[in-house]
Motif scaffolding. Structure first.
Motif, PDB file in Angstrom:
ATOM      1  N   LEU A 187       0.833  -1.210   0.000  1.00  0.00           N
ATOM      2  CA  LEU A 187       0.000   0.000   0.000  1.00  0.00           C
ATOM      3  C   LEU A 187       0.866   1.257   0.000  1.00  0.00           C
ATOM      4  CD1 LEU A 187      -2.707  -1.069   2.623  1.00  0.00           C
ATOM      5  CD2 LEU A 187      -3.118  -0.676   0.191  1.00  0.00           C
ATOM      6  N   GLN A 188       1.934   1.221   0.816  1.00  0.00           N
ATOM      7  CA  GLN A 188       2.833   2.372   0.856  1.00  0.00           C
ATOM      8  C   GLN A 188       3.434   2.630  -0.527  1.00  0.00           C
ATOM      9  OE1 GLN A 188       6.752   2.141   2.958  1.00  0.00           O
ATOM     10  NE2 GLN A 188       6.082   4.009   3.978  1.00  0.00           N
ATOM     11  N   PRO A 194       2.840   8.201   3.809  1.00  0.00           N
ATOM     12  CA  PRO A 194       3.600   7.920   5.029  1.00  0.00           C
ATOM     13  C   PRO A 194       2.944   6.807   5.848  1.00  0.00           C
ATOM     14  CG  PRO A 194       2.476  10.037   5.238  1.00  0.00           C
ATOM     15  CD  PRO A 194       2.164   9.514   3.882  1.00  0.00           C
ATOM     16  N   LEU A 195       3.735   6.214   6.690  1.00  0.00           N
ATOM     17  CA  LEU A 195       3.295   5.051   7.468  1.00  0.00           C
ATOM     18  C   LEU A 195       3.837   5.155   8.893  1.00  0.00           C
ATOM     19  CD1 LEU A 195       2.546   2.001   8.034  1.00  0.00           C
ATOM     20  CD2 LEU A 195       4.690   1.410   6.852  1.00  0.00           C
ATOM     21  N   VAL A 196       2.984   4.888   9.875  1.00  0.00           N
ATOM     22  CA  VAL A 196       3.440   4.769  11.266  1.00  0.00           C
ATOM     23  C   VAL A 196       3.180   3.343  11.738  1.00  0.00           C
ATOM     24  CG1 VAL A 196       3.078   7.218  11.780  1.00  0.00           C
ATOM     25  CG2 VAL A 196       1.229   5.593  12.208  1.00  0.00           C
ATOM     26  N   ILE A 197       4.153   2.781  12.426  1.00  0.00           N
ATOM     27  CA  ILE A 197       4.037   1.405  12.919  1.00  0.00           C
ATOM     28  C   ILE A 197       4.212   1.418  14.428  1.00  0.00           C
ATOM     29  CG2 ILE A 197       5.025  -0.925  12.863  1.00  0.00           C
ATOM     30  CD1 ILE A 197       5.947  -0.355   9.991  1.00  0.00           C
ATOM     31  N   PHE A 231      10.362  -1.416   4.054  1.00  0.00           N
ATOM     32  CA  PHE A 231       9.686  -0.112   4.134  1.00  0.00           C
ATOM     33  C   PHE A 231      10.634   1.028   3.760  1.00  0.00           C
ATOM     34  CE2 PHE A 231       7.106  -2.794   6.917  1.00  0.00           C
ATOM     35  CZ  PHE A 231       5.874  -2.594   6.308  1.00  0.00           C
ATOM     36  N   ASP A 232      10.036   2.083   3.217  1.00  0.00           N
ATOM     37  CA  ASP A 232      10.783   3.266   2.798  1.00  0.00           C
ATOM     38  C   ASP A 232      11.161   4.080   4.032  1.00  0.00           C
ATOM     39  OD1 ASP A 232      11.633   5.727   1.869  1.00  0.00           O
ATOM     40  OD2 ASP A 232      10.138   5.827   0.269  1.00  0.00           O
ATOM     41  N   ILE A 233      12.459   4.183   4.291  1.00  0.00           N
ATOM     42  CA  ILE A 233      12.932   4.852   5.514  1.00  0.00           C
ATOM     43  C   ILE A 233      12.529   6.327   5.542  1.00  0.00           C
ATOM     44  CG2 ILE A 233      15.231   5.594   4.709  1.00  0.00           C
ATOM     45  CD1 ILE A 233      16.284   4.386   7.434  1.00  0.00           C
ATOM     46  N   ASN A 234      12.287   6.899   4.381  1.00  0.00           N
ATOM     47  CA  ASN A 234      11.901   8.314   4.341  1.00  0.00           C
ATOM     48  C   ASN A 234      10.411   8.535   4.562  1.00  0.00           C
ATOM     49  OD1 ASN A 234      14.538   9.287   3.694  1.00  0.00           O
ATOM     50  ND2 ASN A 234      14.235   8.389   1.661  1.00  0.00           N
ATOM     51  N   PHE A 464      14.745   4.697  11.804  1.00  0.00           N
ATOM     52  CA  PHE A 464      13.317   4.383  11.667  1.00  0.00           C
ATOM     53  C   PHE A 464      12.555   4.754  12.938  1.00  0.00           C
ATOM     54  CE2 PHE A 464      14.086   1.512   7.997  1.00  0.00           C
ATOM     55  CZ  PHE A 464      12.943   1.758   7.250  1.00  0.00           C
ATOM     56  N   MET A 465      13.204   4.560  14.099  1.00  0.00           N
ATOM     57  CA  MET A 465      12.513   4.743  15.378  1.00  0.00           C
ATOM     58  C   MET A 465      12.701   6.136  15.969  1.00  0.00           C
ATOM     59  SD  MET A 465      12.863   0.931  17.099  1.00  0.00           S
ATOM     60  CE  MET A 465      11.484   1.145  18.235  1.00  0.00           C
ATOM     61  N   THR A 466      13.272   7.050  15.210  1.00  0.00           N
ATOM     62  CA  THR A 466      13.433   8.418  15.701  1.00  0.00           C
ATOM     63  C   THR A 466      12.259   9.268  15.227  1.00  0.00           C
ATOM     64  OG1 THR A 466      15.841   8.263  15.733  1.00  0.00           O
ATOM     65  CG2 THR A 466      14.887  10.487  15.610  1.00  0.00           C
ATOM     66  N   SER A 467      11.669   9.998  16.169  1.00  0.00           N
ATOM     67  CA  SER A 467      10.586  10.909  15.830  1.00  0.00           C
ATOM     68  C   SER A 467      11.142  12.010  14.944  1.00  0.00           C
ATOM     69  CB  SER A 467      10.021  11.487  17.134  1.00  0.00           C
ATOM     70  OG  SER A 467       9.049  12.453  16.857  1.00  0.00           O
ATOM     71  N   ARG A 468      10.593  12.121  13.736  1.00  0.00           N
ATOM     72  CA  ARG A 468      11.174  13.044  12.752  1.00  0.00           C
ATOM     73  C   ARG A 468      10.150  13.322  11.658  1.00  0.00           C
ATOM     74  NH1 ARG A 468      11.562   7.929  11.413  1.00  0.00           N
ATOM     75  NH2 ARG A 468      12.010   7.293   9.288  1.00  0.00           N
ATOM     76  N   PRO A 469      10.367  14.368  10.851  1.00  0.00           N
ATOM     77  CA  PRO A 469       9.455  14.573   9.717  1.00  0.00           C
ATOM     78  C   PRO A 469       9.643  13.455   8.701  1.00  0.00           C
ATOM     79  CG  PRO A 469      10.806  16.536  10.147  1.00  0.00           C
ATOM     80  CD  PRO A 469      11.398  15.408  10.933  1.00  0.00           C
TER      81      PRO A 469
END
Lengths: 474, 474
Positions: A187-188, A194-197, A231-234, A464-469
């Motif tokens: 789907l991504q 964007p995707l949040v897991i 998954f796309d890291i961006n 991946f696990m850092t809160s970021r734009p």
């Protein structure tokens, strides 16, 4: 212990609900007597079931025709019950008595969701410009809520975001755990969103006999397997609740907003909690609900509160999101849309979900080619006959055969799969040969996964696990 | 709706509790018949009350001599009840039928805390090297838990930290709200210890019809009044829950740990929650409990988990901390110690707590000298007689006179206070004169507070409310 919370109503008194129920019961009987069209009867039954559950949630009592609600004391600690013969489906238990597995059409009626029909599959193909994923082509993602709305908006250039998750109760993930991630990655890719897991390490701490530190470590280990799905890291943010709750005021504010709008009576009705449950379990549903709202991720959505969320998940997670959809309008947010998958069967058969604690119940992502081969040959429940002669004569039953079921999940080629089904049903293909096809499919797939996982560095996990734009052009 | 949770037991079955209760009831009756020493009877009654509350928490039913617990369904939504004639004291309600206010000696017995006696006051003086604060000299802080343990440790160079808080339900704070802060500042000064101040804006959002943003704004406004009390900026951390929960993984981890170890049955027993309460309220007690543990502030205590906490608060907050002390050993932390204050009476009399929504119920920190004068003259309940002649003849009653009560809180000079008591009781001092003494005490006090508050800059608020290390030599 399965029960559902509906989206609407909620403001009716028990007596009003009772009267509505009586009327709806009459309507169903009339439709049946008149042999009305099946969709009409189904719709009426669906509403009846919804009303019954609302009635139970509101009064703590089962609806009984002719017995209006009393004001007297209601029983507690019963939890929602299952009607005999019905499948049990909730976030902690899935059981069925049928070897074919859960009756998903019935589940759609009970849950009040919509079937992913050919029209929707075709529309997804049209809008995305891509061939639908095999999970869509084969009804593995079989049910949805508001997917047409998501596509309507997408077509008028209003994008959405994806949210899925996992409860990290151990390091060991099996192939079944990959289903939502494989589909979410697709789907991504096709919608470019964007995707949040969410890794619910706090949930696992509350439910299991594990320390906070163990649960958090499992979250990080599981993140590596998830990242290995490509998954796309961006465009992907993976978070541990234990970390993110303590590092995002936006997330916590949404949790509190949800917690204000859900009562103990409601979670009792939806999840079967009792008075003996700890207050952490009782309030947890709000934490699984919060990522459904874009304001939980201000770093990604710049504080926008109107970006709709689409949640691909197994159908057992639906109770959380029925609750979420109930709360959403009351706190000024759009309801999340959903895509529901069927369950991935255990090697031993489709009667139950797999258990991460039983190594022989599934193929694990850490299994060697030899282990895969042995497990399938030894444990995969067969729909074949007892002897070769009988099998040649009567053929096998692919609908209860676990090897065939696994192939529907993982063999990409529709024609090959169809041929296997025909040959197995006719008796041309023997059980050993069918198992070999599965072994030949899974061994390279798991090896490739292991290769990709090896390439996942600590820095990548960290990123991946850092809160970021994220890259997100709205 | 008042009820208590005890520190120990918890593992007994309802039947074992019932038998223990029966035995304890017999013991109390025997002691009373035999006219045993009062402390012995008190201790036995205290245990009896504890057991009754445990019984109710465990079974949902009131203990009745001769009626063993049934296995049948228990009623819900009753909430804990108050025995007739007893004061009601919990975090949301304090009511009493006596003009002198709540019977605090009875409360000590009911809550199972210890009286702050002359010996403890003397010891605090010895250990701190300072004259005890007037709140200690006059029994305004009247009850404690484990204060001797805190002093034992302090004498052997093992320090502690202070924790107090406020629920910011409006901008308006009255003089009564200052009591814990005035006393906490004194403790910080004489013991030279760090202090954390929790502003439960999340609680106010859950309980009141306010938005998250409003509650957070009140928290910041209230912080200014708190800072104006003179706290040491290098030793004090003031935090809004809405901010800090979302910026400290250590804090959230402790919240989850506490939430795992408290059941709905327990909070129902302690706080009177019902099934209709939202899950936010039900889980909130864990959030007020968490600052009692030093690991909630890794930036201050470097992850040390053994720094004991001392909580000065009004006695109505004790239910939260009984729960906290119950949980502490089960999650490997020291129990917090407590110092409890009496309630600050409303101008209209000691029968109830003040209400921030009724401007005439107390003196607000924003009142002008003229408002102070008018409010006291017009609304302060008087213990004087109806006519000057009668007053001269029979004297006034300082124990029900609100102006006198306020002077016990705010007039520093013991001799003057004692003289006022004597002169009022004898009739030498008239009500108008007594009120003038209070006006002369409060006007400069409030003016000085207003001056100090003006000097509180946004930068100071920002600094106090920033998560950071504090000066702390352990």
């Amino acid at each position: 212990r399965m029960d559902c919370q509906t989206d609407d109503t909620g403001s009716l008194t028990p007596m009003e609900l009772y009267e509505k129920l009586s009327a709806q019961g009459d309507k169903v009987r009339t439709l049946k007597t008149e042999k009305a069209p099946k969709p009409d009867i189904d719709a009426a039954v669906q509403l009846l079931v919804k009303l019954k559950l609302e009635y139970k949630t509101a009064t703590g009592q089962d609806y009984k025709a002719g017995c209006p609600p009393s004001d007297g004391p209601t029983l507690q600690d019963n939890g929602p019950s299952v009607t005999e013969g019905e499948d049990l489906v909730n976030p902690w238990n899935v059981t069925t008595t049928s070897a074919k597995g859960v009756d998903y059409d019935k589940l759609i009626v009970r849950f009040g969701s919509s079937k992913i029909d050919q029209e929707l599959v075709d529309r997804i193909e049209r809008v995305s410009g891509q061939k639908p994923h095999r999970f869509l082509r084969r009804g593995i993602f079989f049910s949805h809520r508001d997917m047409h709305q998501v596509l309507d908006a997408y077509e008028s250039k209003k994008s959405f975001y994806l949210y899925t998750g996992r409860g990290p109760s151990s390091e060991a993930m099996h192939v079944g755990h990959l289903i939502p991630f494989i589909f979410t990655k697709w789907l991504q890719d096709v919608f470019d969103v964007p995707l949040v897991i969410q890794l619910t390490d706090d949930e696992k701490y509350l439910w299991k006999d594990l320390s906070v530190e163990e649960c958090h470590r499992y979250a990080v280990e599981n993140a590596k397997d998830i990242i290995a799905c490509g998954f796309d890291i961006n465009k992907t943010f993976i978070f541990s609740d234990l970390d993110y709750m303590g590092s995002s005021p936006g997330f916590y504010r949404n949790v509190v907003k949800i917690q204000k709008h859900v009562t103990f009576n409601q979670v009792k009705g939806i999840f079967g909690f009792t008075d003996s449950d700890c207050i952490g379990k009782i309030s947890f549903p709000a934490i699984q609900a919060a990522p459904s709202f874009s304001t939980s991720f201000p770093q990604i959505f710049n504080g926008r509160k109107d970006v709709q969320c689409l949640i691909p998940c197994a159908i057992d997670q639906d109770p959380y999101f029925r609750m979420t959809r109930d709360v959403a309008p009351r706190i000024g947010y759009p309801k999340p849309a959903l895509l529901h998958s069927t369950f991935f069967p255990a090697l031993q058969g489709a009667q139950s979900k797999m258990s991460a604690s039983d190594p022989n119940s599934s193929i694990f992502l850490t299994d060697t080619p030899k282990q895969i081969k042995n497990k399938i040959n030894k444990h995969a429940f067969s729909g074949g006959k007892d002897t070769i002669e009988e099998h040649r004569k009567y053929g096998g039953d692919p609908d209860v055969d676990v090897s065939f079921m696994y192939l529907t999940f993982f063999l990409e080629d529709d024609e090959q799969l169809d041929k296997i089904r025909q040959d197995y049903t006719s008796g041309v293909l023997l059980t050993g040969e069918l198992k070999k096809r599965l072994i030949d499919t899974l061994q390279p797939m798991i090896s490739a996964h292991q290769q990709r996982r090896k390439l996942v560095t600590d820095e990548m996990v960290q990123q991946f696990m850092t809160s970021r734009p994220l890259d997100f052009n709205y």
